[in-house]
Design an enzyme around this catalytic site. Structure first.
Site, mmCIF file in Angstrom:
data_model
loop_
_atom_site.group_PDB
_atom_site.id
_atom_site.type_symbol
_atom_site.label_atom_id
_atom_site.label_comp_id
_atom_site.label_asym_id
_atom_site.label_seq_id
_atom_site.Cartn_x
_atom_site.Cartn_y
_atom_site.Cartn_z
ATOM 1 N N GLY A 1 39.123 -12.148 -59.142
ATOM 2 C CA GLY A 1 39.129 -13.024 -57.969
ATOM 3 C C GLY A 1 39.108 -12.190 -56.698
ATOM 4 O O GLY A 1 39.773 -12.511 -55.713
ATOM 5 N N ALA A 2 38.309 -11.112 -56.724
ATOM 6 C CA ALA A 2 38.379 -10.121 -55.641
ATOM 7 C C ALA A 2 37.442 -10.427 -54.486
ATOM 8 O O ALA A 2 37.383 -9.647 -53.532
ATOM 9 C CB ALA A 2 38.065 -8.731 -56.206
ATOM 10 N N ASN A 3 36.720 -11.549 -54.554
ATOM 11 C CA ASN A 3 35.774 -11.816 -53.473
ATOM 12 C C ASN A 3 36.393 -12.562 -52.298
ATOM 13 O O ASN A 3 35.771 -12.683 -51.253
ATOM 14 C CB ASN A 3 34.568 -12.604 -53.995
ATOM 15 C CG ASN A 3 34.966 -13.950 -54.543
ATOM 16 O OD1 ASN A 3 35.495 -14.022 -55.650
ATOM 17 N ND2 ASN A 3 34.744 -15.014 -53.793
ATOM 18 N N GLY B 1 40.341 -14.266 -50.344
ATOM 19 C CA GLY B 1 41.788 -14.459 -50.325
ATOM 20 C C GLY B 1 42.586 -13.225 -50.716
ATOM 21 O O GLY B 1 42.292 -12.095 -50.311
ATOM 22 N N GLY C 1 42.938 -11.645 -53.592
ATOM 23 C CA GLY C 1 42.280 -10.616 -54.401
ATOM 24 C C GLY C 1 41.471 -9.665 -53.539
ATOM 25 O O GLY C 1 41.476 -8.446 -53.758
ATOM 26 N N TYR D 1 47.952 -27.249 -62.810
ATOM 27 C CA TYR D 1 47.990 -25.922 -62.171
ATOM 28 C C TYR D 1 49.332 -25.243 -62.468
ATOM 29 O O TYR D 1 49.386 -24.094 -62.902
ATOM 30 C CB TYR D 1 47.779 -26.091 -60.657
ATOM 31 C CG TYR D 1 47.955 -24.829 -59.850
ATOM 32 C CD1 TYR D 1 46.983 -23.830 -59.862
ATOM 33 C CD2 TYR D 1 49.098 -24.629 -59.064
ATOM 34 C CE1 TYR D 1 47.145 -22.664 -59.109
ATOM 35 C CE2 TYR D 1 49.268 -23.472 -58.318
ATOM 36 C CZ TYR D 1 48.293 -22.493 -58.341
ATOM 37 O OH TYR D 1 48.451 -21.344 -57.602
HETATM 38 N N1 LIG Z 1 47.529 -19.453 -51.728
HETATM 39 C C1 LIG Z 1 48.800 -19.562 -52.048
HETATM 40 O O1 LIG Z 1 49.647 -20.023 -51.241
HETATM 41 C C2 LIG Z 1 49.271 -19.079 -53.385
HETATM 42 C C3 LIG Z 1 50.619 -19.199 -53.728
HETATM 43 C C4 LIG Z 1 51.056 -18.724 -54.957
HETATM 44 C C5 LIG Z 1 50.164 -18.128 -55.824
HETATM 45 N N2 LIG Z 1 48.843 -18.040 -55.498
HETATM 46 C C6 LIG Z 1 47.942 -17.383 -56.446
HETATM 47 O O2 LIG Z 1 47.210 -16.382 -55.770
HETATM 48 C C7 LIG Z 1 46.005 -16.110 -56.501
HETATM 49 C C8 LIG Z 1 44.828 -15.994 -55.540
HETATM 50 O O3 LIG Z 1 44.601 -17.240 -54.914
HETATM 51 P P1 LIG Z 1 44.140 -17.380 -53.382
HETATM 52 O O4 LIG Z 1 45.146 -18.244 -52.736
HETATM 53 O O5 LIG Z 1 43.804 -16.063 -52.816
HETATM 54 O O6 LIG Z 1 42.837 -18.313 -53.547
HETATM 55 P P2 LIG Z 1 41.276 -18.018 -53.350
HETATM 56 O O7 LIG Z 1 41.013 -17.442 -52.013
HETATM 57 O O8 LIG Z 1 40.584 -19.269 -53.755
HETATM 58 O O9 LIG Z 1 41.023 -16.886 -54.433
HETATM 59 C C9 LIG Z 1 40.950 -17.180 -55.790
HETATM 60 C C10 LIG Z 1 39.939 -16.261 -56.417
HETATM 61 O O10 LIG Z 1 39.812 -16.592 -57.815
HETATM 62 C C11 LIG Z 1 38.444 -16.765 -58.103
HETATM 63 N N3 LIG Z 1 38.191 -17.683 -59.211
HETATM 64 C C12 LIG Z 1 38.519 -18.980 -59.305
HETATM 65 N N4 LIG Z 1 38.042 -19.500 -60.446
HETATM 66 C C13 LIG Z 1 37.392 -18.492 -61.091
HETATM 67 C C14 LIG Z 1 36.673 -18.406 -62.305
HETATM 68 N N5 LIG Z 1 36.484 -19.470 -63.090
HETATM 69 N N6 LIG Z 1 36.145 -17.208 -62.654
HETATM 70 C C15 LIG Z 1 36.292 -16.122 -61.851
HETATM 71 N N7 LIG Z 1 36.951 -16.156 -60.688
HETATM 72 C C16 LIG Z 1 37.491 -17.329 -60.310
HETATM 73 C C17 LIG Z 1 37.859 -17.340 -56.819
HETATM 74 O O11 LIG Z 1 36.445 -17.228 -56.823
HETATM 75 P P3 LIG Z 1 35.533 -18.210 -55.901
HETATM 76 O O12 LIG Z 1 35.614 -17.644 -54.516
HETATM 77 O O13 LIG Z 1 34.207 -18.107 -56.546
HETATM 78 O O14 LIG Z 1 36.141 -19.583 -55.985
HETATM 79 C C18 LIG Z 1 38.551 -16.434 -55.805
HETATM 80 O O15 LIG Z 1 37.918 -15.180 -55.751
HETATM 81 C C19 LIG Z 1 45.864 -17.251 -57.527
HETATM 82 O O16 LIG Z 1 46.247 -16.773 -58.802
HETATM 83 C C20 LIG Z 1 46.873 -18.288 -57.049
HETATM 84 O O17 LIG Z 1 47.368 -19.067 -58.121
HETATM 85 C C21 LIG Z 1 48.369 -18.507 -54.308
#
Ligand SMILES: NC(=O)c1ccc[n+]([C@@H]2O[C@H](COP(=O)([O-])OP(=O)(O)OC[C@H]3O[C@@H](n4cnc5c(N)ncnc54)[C@H](OP(=O)(O)O)[C@@H]3O)[C@@H](O)[C@H]2O)c1
Length: 293
Positions: A13-15, A17, A19, A166
């Site tokens: 998920g490195a593209n 947020g 990651g 989730y």
């Molecule tokens: N945001 C919060 O407040 C929060 C709080 C607690 C935990 N987290 C955790 O933090 C982590 C990162 O989330 P984020 O908030 O940074 O969200 P994000 O910006 O949506 O990043 C999520 C990443 O995962 C990728 N991804 C999703 N589905 C995928 C799939 N089927 N195959 C490959 N890659 C996939 C997304 O790719 P695309 O760009 O293609 O969608 C994106 O690169 C997650 O594990 C989340 O549960 C987030």
């Protein structure tokens, strides 16, 4: 010179947020970084940004949809071909879905991406991590956990609820990490889970989970919520702090351990989910006990 110089990391998920922020910081530190993205164009854009910001030329894009186990198997193979060592695996990719649909393997998609994705990828890369020891596995969890309903992991008997699905899948990150750490004892490979806090995010956006209401709330609260870069500091601490070199099987918040939900502290529940996950991913059992249903 940092102890991480000339080491190799893989971030899912490195593209975007969190990651991307983690990959950026690791690249700035001089690591060779593998970035996993499901979309080539978004992945290439992230690589270009990180290269421009850090000057690091050792960035490698891997394209894989982690909801698809055949794609995860191909990804692991590609990683092995490209990297002869792997010192850090950050299981970060995560998402939410507004409705119940099944992955190509017939699994509810939040469970497929958020739990079975890291489970399968990690297991397929374990021997590479072991031969690279000392090595670390860091899985990004959340505190928004819902109890694991072992009788209905696939949401066949209950009305589907996005946040519960989730939360259940993300509780899997803790069950997985604790059992993994137990299995890795003495190997020089650590496994920890980290809660990054709540931060600005596109979480679930690509999969249609963010409706207009949530987008508006996020926009209004935007000023008060930490950035992904701020959240990344928590992940980077668990991933790189020298004093955590031998710390394993822990759940971290902001640089300190935090309590995990009771269910994930039950070793039998952890082993149970491991066995089920092995069956759902058709992984060969790693220990005789895993053969038992
Ligand atoms: N945001 C919060 O407040 C929060 C709080 C607690 C935990 N987290 C955790 O933090 C982590 C990162 O989330 P984020 O908030 O940074 O969200 P994000 O910006 O949506 O990043 C999520 C990443 O995962 C990728 N991804 C999703 N589905 C995928 C799939 N089927 N195959 C490959 N890659 C996939 C997304 O790719 P695309 O760009 O293609 O969608 C994106 O690169 C997650 O594990 C989340 O549960 C987030």
């Amino acid at each position: 010179m940092s102890i991480w110089q000339n080491k190799t990391a893989l971030v899912t998920g490195a593209n975007s947020g969190l990651g991307k922020a983690v990959a950026m910081a690791l690249a700035a530190e001089g690591l060779r970084v593998g970035l996993v993205a499901r979309d080539r164009i978004r992945g290439e854009a992230a690589v270009a940004d990180i290269r421009a910001a850090t000057g690091n030329d050792e960035l490698h894009l891997f394209v894989a949809d982690l909801s698809d186990q055949s794609a995860i198997r191909a990804l692991a193979q590609e990683v092995r071909q490209k990297f002869d060592r792997l010192h850090l695996l950050v299981n970060n990719a995560g998402t939410a879905f507004p409705e119940r649909r099944l992955s190509p393997d017939g699994i509810e998609r939040a469970l497929a991406v958020n739990h079975l994705g890291p489970f399968l990828l990690t297991n397929l890369l374990l021997d590479l991590l072991r031969t690279s020891a000392p090595a670390r596995i860091v899985t990004v969890g959340t505190r928004m956990n819902t109890a694991m309903d072992f009788a209905d992991l696939n949401w066949e008997q209950r009305p589907y609820r996005m946040m519960q699905a989730y939360g259940q899948s993300k509780l899997g990150n803790l069950h997985f990490t604790f059992e993994l750490a137990r299995r890795l004892e003495g190997s020089g490979v650590t496994a920890n889970c980290v809660f990054p806090g709540v931060f600005k995010s596109n979480l679930g956006g690509t999969d249609g989970a963010q409706n207009l209401f949530w987008k508006l709330v996020a926009r209004l609260l935007g000023w008060a919520i930490p950035s992904p870069e701020q959240a990344a500091r928590r992940v980077l601490h668990v991933a790189t702090a020298p004093e955590l070199a031998e710390v394993s099987g822990q759940y971290f918040g902001d640089r300190t351990t935090i309590p995990a939900p009771a269910q994930a502290r039950d070793p039998e529940a952890n082993r149970r989910l491991w066995r089920i996950s092995e069956a759902l991913t058709a992984l060969a059992p790693a220990e005789p006990e895993t053969v038992a249903p």
